[in-house]
Design an enzyme around this catalytic site. Structure first.
Site, mmCIF file in Angstrom:
data_model
loop_
_atom_site.group_PDB
_atom_site.id
_atom_site.type_symbol
_atom_site.label_atom_id
_atom_site.label_comp_id
_atom_site.label_asym_id
_atom_site.label_seq_id
_atom_site.Cartn_x
_atom_site.Cartn_y
_atom_site.Cartn_z
ATOM 1 N N ARG A 138 0.820 -1.215 0.000
ATOM 2 C CA ARG A 138 0.000 0.000 0.000
ATOM 3 C C ARG A 138 0.852 1.263 0.000
ATOM 4 O O ARG A 138 0.394 2.320 -0.450
ATOM 5 C CB ARG A 138 -0.962 -0.023 1.198
ATOM 6 C CG ARG A 138 -2.067 -1.064 1.052
ATOM 7 C CD ARG A 138 -2.895 -1.218 2.321
ATOM 8 N NE ARG A 138 -2.096 -1.738 3.428
ATOM 9 C CZ ARG A 138 -1.841 -3.031 3.632
ATOM 10 N NH1 ARG A 138 -2.316 -3.924 2.785
ATOM 11 N NH2 ARG A 138 -1.128 -3.433 4.659
ATOM 12 N N GLU A 175 4.276 -7.631 13.661
ATOM 13 C CA GLU A 175 3.321 -7.997 14.702
ATOM 14 C C GLU A 175 2.742 -9.390 14.525
ATOM 15 O O GLU A 175 2.179 -9.955 15.447
ATOM 16 C CB GLU A 175 2.181 -6.958 14.777
ATOM 17 C CG GLU A 175 1.388 -6.781 13.496
ATOM 18 C CD GLU A 175 1.979 -5.732 12.573
ATOM 19 O OE1 GLU A 175 1.210 -5.170 11.785
ATOM 20 O OE2 GLU A 175 3.194 -5.482 12.630
#
Length: 251
Positions: A138, A175
């Site tokens: 993105r 994460e």
């Protein structure tokens, strides 16, 4: 020859980016419903999305030229609020317990990309930037439009194995797992000033690896720019470089 005024195409104001963007928005506003610009109503007001500002498009037609003026009156804060309202929350993606902020719903809005680029251009136009480093995937969209506005080079950061030829690689923890990213060797020259652009900073792992790639290449990281920060994860504290964010969300 310019098809609107009949003059030379090179240097004609109808060939400018600003005019073409306004012209494109005008065509969208009337949905190509009229057979010719000369038959359009002088003033059309559209509201493409409930949270989007109204646009007033004025068309004046003569025998030789068509003038299209598109205006918006949004402040910096209003643009950021519009962007925040149009970012979706996807729970348990890509793993259970992860709250994913999806910017594709913002990009679907006719002015979404423009507002992002407007804000970033205003911040960085006076900085001495040589290259923009855009992170997969993105970050590619944001970095490409900003590089175009600033007139600087664009370097793509890709996942391992996605780039041809010789590459420089860095590993990092994120994460929800471990990964590696790469840039092409010699895509950043020694001493070049680099802006790193991504859509989101969470734990800071991706940005940290991107900084490592720039420094391995001999470049200088001026700043990292992310649309979204998840402040509870304290990623900004871990990267060791200035980080600019447009908005914050809970992790």
């Amino acid at each position: 020859m310019c098809v609107l005024c009949g003059g030379e195409r090179v240097g004609c104001r109808h060939n400018s980016r600003e005019f073409l963007e306004a012209y494109f928005l005008h065509l969208l506003s009337v949905h190509l419903a009229q057979p010719h610009l000369a038959t359009h109503k002088p003033t059309q007001r559209i509201t493409p999305h409930p949270t989007m500002p109204s646009l007033t498009t004025t068309t004046t037609t003569t025998e030789t030229e068509t003038e299209i003026i598109t205006t918006t009156t949004l402040s910096h804060e209003q643009k950021v609020a519009f962007m925040k309202d149009n970012i979706d929350l996807i729970r348990d993606y890509p793993k259970e317990g992860i709250n994913f902020r999806d910017i594709t719903t913002l990009l679907e809005q006719p002015l979404g990309v423009r507002y992002i680029t407007d804000i970033l251009e205003h911040r960085y136009k006076s900085m001495n930037i040589d290259k923009i480093l855009g992170l997969e995937s993105r970050g590619f969209m944001i970095s490409a439009t900003l590089a175009d506005r600033l007139g600087v080079g664009l370097v793509l950061v890709r996942k391992k194995g996605k780039l041809p030829g010789k590459v420089i690689r860095a590993s990092y923890l994120k994460e929800y797992g471990e990964d590696q990213i790469e840039i092409k060797e010699n895509s950043i020259k020694n001493g070049e000033n680099v802006l790193i652009v991504d859509d989101l900073i969470a734990t800071g792992g991706t940005l940290g690896a991107a900084i490592e790639l720039v420094e391995k290449s001999g470049g200088n990281v001026l700043e990292c720019s992310c649309m979204i920060e998840l402040p509870q994860l304290e990623g900004i504290k871990k990267v060791g470089k200035p980080v600019h964010v447009l908005m914050q969300f809970d992790a």
